[in-house]
Motif scaffolding. Structure first.
Motif, PDB file in Angstrom:
ATOM      1  N   LEU A 116       0.853  -1.193   0.000  1.00 24.77           N
ATOM      2  CA  LEU A 116       0.000   0.000   0.000  1.00 24.77           C
ATOM      3  C   LEU A 116       0.883   1.235   0.000  1.00 24.77           C
ATOM      4  O   LEU A 116       1.605   1.490   0.976  1.00 24.77           O
ATOM      5  CB  LEU A 116      -0.856   0.035   1.269  1.00 24.77           C
ATOM      6  N   SER A 117       0.830   2.009  -1.078  1.00 25.42           N
ATOM      7  CA  SER A 117       1.649   3.224  -1.125  1.00 25.42           C
ATOM      8  C   SER A 117       0.757   4.454  -1.239  1.00 25.42           C
ATOM      9  O   SER A 117      -0.437   4.361  -1.510  1.00 25.42           O
ATOM     10  CB  SER A 117       2.637   3.151  -2.292  1.00 25.42           C
TER      11      SER A 117
ATOM     12  N   GLU B 105       2.527  -1.071   4.453  1.00 25.36           N
ATOM     13  CA  GLU B 105       2.505   0.329   4.049  1.00 25.36           C
ATOM     14  C   GLU B 105       3.955   0.794   3.832  1.00 25.36           C
ATOM     15  O   GLU B 105       4.870   0.263   4.400  1.00 25.36           O
ATOM     16  CB  GLU B 105       1.833   1.186   5.131  1.00 25.36           C
ATOM     17  N   TRP B 106       4.116   1.809   3.024  1.00 25.36           N
ATOM     18  CA  TRP B 106       5.428   2.388   2.696  1.00 25.36           C
ATOM     19  C   TRP B 106       6.376   1.376   2.048  1.00 25.36           C
ATOM     20  O   TRP B 106       7.519   1.209   2.480  1.00 25.36           O
ATOM     21  CB  TRP B 106       6.049   3.066   3.936  1.00 25.36           C
ATOM     22  N   PRO B 107       5.931   0.719   0.970  1.00 31.93           N
ATOM     23  CA  PRO B 107       6.795  -0.264   0.294  1.00 31.93           C
ATOM     24  C   PRO B 107       8.072   0.346  -0.263  1.00 31.93           C
ATOM     25  O   PRO B 107       9.091  -0.338  -0.372  1.00 31.93           O
ATOM     26  CB  PRO B 107       5.898  -0.790  -0.844  1.00 31.93           C
ATOM     27  N   GLU B 108       8.041   1.660  -0.581  1.00 34.41           N
ATOM     28  CA  GLU B 108       9.234   2.271  -1.166  1.00 34.41           C
ATOM     29  C   GLU B 108      10.418   2.273  -0.202  1.00 34.41           C
ATOM     30  O   GLU B 108      11.565   2.353  -0.622  1.00 34.41           O
ATOM     31  CB  GLU B 108       8.952   3.680  -1.706  1.00 34.41           C
ATOM     32  N   ARG B 109      10.148   2.137   1.100  1.00 34.45           N
ATOM     33  CA  ARG B 109      11.237   2.114   2.091  1.00 34.45           C
ATOM     34  C   ARG B 109      12.017   0.791   2.063  1.00 34.45           C
ATOM     35  O   ARG B 109      13.122   0.727   2.591  1.00 34.45           O
ATOM     36  CB  ARG B 109      10.667   2.291   3.507  1.00 34.45           C
TER      37      ARG B 109
ATOM     38  N   ILE C 150      -1.416  -1.306  -4.335  1.00 36.83           N
ATOM     39  CA  ILE C 150      -2.476  -0.300  -4.301  1.00 36.83           C
ATOM     40  C   ILE C 150      -1.817   1.036  -3.981  1.00 36.83           C
ATOM     41  O   ILE C 150      -1.164   1.180  -2.948  1.00 36.83           O
ATOM     42  CB  ILE C 150      -3.546  -0.649  -3.245  1.00 36.83           C
ATOM     43  N   HIS C 151      -1.969   1.976  -4.907  1.00 36.70           N
ATOM     44  CA  HIS C 151      -1.393   3.312  -4.693  1.00 36.70           C
ATOM     45  C   HIS C 151      -2.528   4.316  -4.550  1.00 36.70           C
ATOM     46  O   HIS C 151      -3.427   4.371  -5.393  1.00 36.70           O
ATOM     47  CB  HIS C 151      -0.479   3.693  -5.858  1.00 36.70           C
TER      48      HIS C 151
END
Ligand SMILES: Nc1ncnc2c1ncn2[C@@H]1O[C@H](COP(=O)(O)OP(=O)(O)OP(=O)(O)O)[C@@H](O)[C@H]1O
Ligand SMILES: [Mg+2]
Length: 160
Positions: A38-39, A117-121, A133-134
């Motif tokens: 979830l971003s 949550e915060w997959p980019e990290r 899911i963005h």
């Protein structure tokens, strides 16, 4: 298995539509063993959506945001099957290796629903999720949703 990604643009104009989507997703048998990334910016509704999904899957009691604990886990009965769920928030990770060092690879290897949550990290280390899911808030305070199905764990028929 063909792993080509299906992408859908959805619009949630109210929390009711977030709930409707969560309920529809909860009826997919593939959710028993799936990863969802979830971003979206702070406050776009990642945790709210997760609460709706977990409720729809039968989770009772408090569903806390994992912002501080990083991971919250749940056990529920889903269509007579025991379902394990992990809800994670990697916002406070500064380096993807924290994911590895804290043992999250073991959780991702477990059978169950893994939502984060915060997959980019942590993107550099985490296996590609089944579902992405963005969420983005538009000028009308609606949620513009980009849904990506990277695998065939859930059916590929989604409409706004
Ligand atoms: N359609 C909607 N879907 C989800 N949340 C909504 C919607 N409309 C309004 N909200 C509200 O927006 C807020 C979203 O907060 P939430 O904690 O879920 O965000 P978040 O993306 O998890 O933020 P963070 O990155 O800080 O964890 C909640 O107060 C929720 O009630
Ligand atoms: Mg959150």
């Amino acid at each position: 298995m063909n792993n080509s990604t299906q992408t859908y643009k959805l619009l949630w104009t109210s929390e009711q539509q977030t709930l409707d989507f969560a309920q529809k997703l909860s009826s997919e048998p593939g959710i028993l063993d799936a990863t969802i990334a979830l971003s979206g910016d702070l406050g776009t509704g990642k945790t709210s959506f997760t609460r709706y999904l977990l409720r729809a899957l039968g989770v009772k009691g408090t569903i806390k945001s994992p912002t501080y604990a990083i991971v919250e886990s749940y056990e529920t009965l889903y269509k007579d099957h025991e379902l394990l769920i992990w809800h994670m928030d990697f916002y406070r990770f500064n380096d993807p290796h924290e994911w590895e060092d804290a043992g999250f690879r073991d959780i991702f290897a477990c059978r169950g629903l893994k939502i984060y949550e915060w997959p980019e990290r942590v993107a550099a280390l985490v296996p590609k999720p089944d579902i992405e899911i963005h969420l983005e808030l538009n000028a009308l305070d609606q949620r513009e949703v980009m849904l990506k199905l990277n695998t065939h764990k859930v059916s590929d028929c989604w409409t706004a």
